[in-house]
Motif scaffolding. Structure first.
Motif, short mmCIF file in Angstrom:
data_model
loop_
_atom_site.label_atom_id
_atom_site.label_comp_id
_atom_site.label_asym_id
_atom_site.label_seq_id
_atom_site.Cartn_x
_atom_site.Cartn_y
_atom_site.Cartn_z
N GLN A 116 0.81 -1.21 0.00
CA GLN A 116 0.00 0.00 0.00
C GLN A 116 0.85 1.26 0.00
OE1 GLN A 116 -2.96 -0.03 3.07
NE2 GLN A 116 -3.64 -2.09 2.58
N CYS A 117 2.18 1.08 -0.03
CA CYS A 117 3.06 2.25 0.01
C CYS A 117 3.11 2.92 -1.35
CB CYS A 117 4.47 1.83 0.43
SG CYS A 117 5.64 3.21 0.46
N PRO A 118 2.78 4.22 -1.39
CA PRO A 118 2.79 4.92 -2.66
C PRO A 118 4.21 5.13 -3.18
CG PRO A 118 2.03 6.37 -0.89
CD PRO A 118 2.41 5.07 -0.27
N GLN A 122 11.05 3.41 -2.71
CA GLN A 122 11.64 4.73 -2.90
C GLN A 122 11.27 5.68 -1.77
OE1 GLN A 122 13.74 5.75 -5.29
NE2 GLN A 122 13.76 3.74 -6.27
N CYS A 123 10.97 5.13 -0.61
CA CYS A 123 10.50 5.97 0.48
C CYS A 123 11.66 6.63 1.21
CB CYS A 123 9.68 5.16 1.48
SG CYS A 123 9.15 6.13 2.90
N THR A 124 11.65 7.95 1.17
CA THR A 124 12.71 8.75 1.78
C THR A 124 12.76 8.56 3.29
OG1 THR A 124 12.20 10.38 0.09
CG2 THR A 124 13.59 11.10 1.93
N PHE A 125 11.63 8.20 3.87
CA PHE A 125 11.54 8.18 5.33
C PHE A 125 11.82 6.80 5.92
CE2 PHE A 125 8.56 11.19 3.43
CZ PHE A 125 9.13 12.37 3.86
N THR B 144 16.57 16.47 10.74
CA THR B 144 16.00 17.68 10.14
C THR B 144 15.44 17.36 8.76
OG1 THR B 144 17.99 18.40 8.97
CG2 THR B 144 17.78 19.06 11.30
N ILE B 145 14.59 18.26 8.29
CA ILE B 145 14.02 18.08 6.95
C ILE B 145 15.13 18.10 5.91
CG2 ILE B 145 12.39 19.01 5.28
CD1 ILE B 145 11.12 17.86 7.83
N LYS B 146 16.14 18.91 6.16
CA LYS B 146 17.28 18.95 5.24
C LYS B 146 17.98 17.59 5.19
CE LYS B 146 21.49 21.54 4.13
NZ LYS B 146 22.41 20.38 4.10
N ASP B 147 18.12 16.96 6.34
CA ASP B 147 18.72 15.62 6.37
C ASP B 147 17.97 14.67 5.45
OD1 ASP B 147 20.56 16.42 8.28
OD2 ASP B 147 19.34 15.73 9.98
N LEU B 148 16.63 14.75 5.52
CA LEU B 148 15.80 13.84 4.72
C LEU B 148 16.01 14.10 3.23
CD1 LEU B 148 12.56 13.97 6.89
CD2 LEU B 148 14.10 12.02 6.62
N ILE B 149 16.11 15.38 2.88
CA ILE B 149 16.35 15.72 1.46
C ILE B 149 17.72 15.21 1.03
CG2 ILE B 149 16.70 17.63 -0.14
CD1 ILE B 149 14.57 19.17 1.42
N ASP B 150 18.72 15.41 1.88
CA ASP B 150 20.07 14.92 1.57
C ASP B 150 20.07 13.41 1.39
OD1 ASP B 150 20.89 17.52 1.75
OD2 ASP B 150 21.81 17.33 3.73
N ASN B 151 19.34 12.71 2.26
CA ASN B 151 19.25 11.25 2.16
C ASN B 151 18.63 10.84 0.84
OD1 ASN B 151 20.36 10.89 4.64
ND2 ASN B 151 18.47 10.28 5.67
N LYS B 153 18.63 12.48 -1.97
CA LYS B 153 19.61 12.73 -3.05
C LYS B 153 20.65 11.62 -3.09
CE LYS B 153 19.20 17.77 -3.21
NZ LYS B 153 19.64 18.98 -2.49
N ALA B 154 21.05 11.15 -1.89
CA ALA B 154 22.07 10.09 -1.81
C ALA B 154 21.47 8.71 -2.05
CB ALA B 154 22.76 10.14 -0.46
N ASN B 155 20.14 8.69 -2.34
CA ASN B 155 19.45 7.43 -2.60
C ASN B 155 19.50 6.46 -1.43
OD1 ASN B 155 17.78 6.51 -4.66
ND2 ASN B 155 19.36 7.00 -6.16
N VAL B 156 19.46 7.00 -0.24
CA VAL B 156 19.38 6.18 0.95
C VAL B 156 17.91 5.93 1.24
CG1 VAL B 156 19.93 5.97 3.39
CG2 VAL B 156 21.48 7.19 1.87
N ASN B 157 17.38 4.85 0.70
CA ASN B 157 15.95 4.61 0.92
C ASN B 157 15.63 3.12 0.96
OD1 ASN B 157 16.20 3.91 -1.77
ND2 ASN B 157 15.50 5.92 -2.48
N CYS B 158 14.34 2.81 0.78
CA CYS B 158 13.88 1.42 0.85
C CYS B 158 14.72 0.53 -0.06
CB CYS B 158 12.43 1.29 0.37
SG CYS B 158 11.21 2.11 1.37
#
Lengths: 159, 159
Positions: A116-118, A122-125, B144-151, B153-158
């Motif tokens: 169900q993940c949109p 690719q989820c940033t969080f 921080t929100i900036k951290d999340l944006i940086d992550n 960009k660095a493709n640190v995700n699922c």
DNA sequence: ACTTTCTTGACTATGAAAGTCGACAAACTT
DNA sequence: AAGTTTGTCGACTTTCATAGTCAAGAAAGT
């Protein structure tokens, strides 16, 4: 009608709970069994009274917990529930994980089912939710039922 | 009718969530505003589409967030929402705390209102719930929100 | 004027969690 | 063996916070 010692145990909580009622009840029930450990089975009605848990709901919970290998039960006059593992071997993590065993393990740490993940894959969080989940279970896993009993004896509690 | 890119964003989650939908939406909305920072207001409809959030629900959330001092809005054709704090100054903790500001601070960490706690001032589990709460917000406060944006960009995700 | 967009309060829907019921089965008592 | 106590189990009902929607109105721009 007799006025219960705990008048408002039935009312629902006002805000989002971190831990469900059911999980809290399960933890309290096992805690209660641990305090009674070695003294034979403890009746559902006794546990319910001691820990302010609706008896019928507790039946459901304890019955479910039998599947965890932590508790067992006996019927009849001297019946009830009892631990089949020592309190120092049971952690809060064991209880929490068992009660959430039906949650799909591919779900992300915010507990959103992946299907169900949109932002599939690719989820940033995602990394943050995972860190949170790990931090929570780090505490759960290092807290045994015996620790909780010891804390109670040492009067380490609210206020 | 046009088929939405995100077909199932409306369906409810199957299990207890650690973070409410509303809080997730709020975080994603602010994240989206941060990515657009410096480029003028971003429309609710755009944010909703980019972050797969029901537009009408997002209206409610963003309007509420105006009270936090993190965002502001502008009406009319070139209207929309924008950040009034730099992304490196906004933490996930700020957002979470703001959205839960209505929770009574005397509630225990399991978020059971004290007035409804059957073990008022004598809860054995209080210290553990507090440790869990502290661990969660330790992560929220240092992200921080900036951290999340940086992550991102660095493709640190699922996966 | 007209369009676009946010504003606002009130409204409805949903479904997981919470709690309940009752017939039944085992264990013990006398 | 009859009677009592206690757990068993599946089905059922209730609750209500969360989630999501609606529509009339108010700014802002063209």
């Amino acid at each position: 009608m007799k006025v219960d010692k705990f008048l408002d145990y039935k009312s629902r909580e006002s805000s989002a709970m971190l831990i469900t009622k059911k999980n809290q009840y399960a933890l309290r029930a096992i805690f209660e069994l641990a305090k009674h450990n070695g003294k034979g089975p403890r009746k559902i009605s006794e546990i319910a009274k001691a820990q302010a848990i609706p008896a019928k709901f507790l039946e459901v919970i304890l019955n479910q917990l039998k599947g965890s290998g932590m508790v067992n039960s006996k019927r009849g006059f001297y019946g009830g529930y009892y631990l089949i593992q020592p309190p120092e071997k049971i952690t809060v993590g064991h209880i929490m994980r068992f009660l959430e065993r039906d949650v799909d393990q591919t779900d992300c740490a915010a507990l959103v089912p992946e299907t169900q993940c949109p932002f599939k894959g690719q989820c940033t969080f995602f990394p943050m939710w995972n860190k949170v989940k790990a931090a929570i279970f780090n505490i759960y896993d290092e807290t045994t039922i015996k620790d909780l009993i010891d804390n109670e004896k040492a009067n380490v509690n609210c206020k």
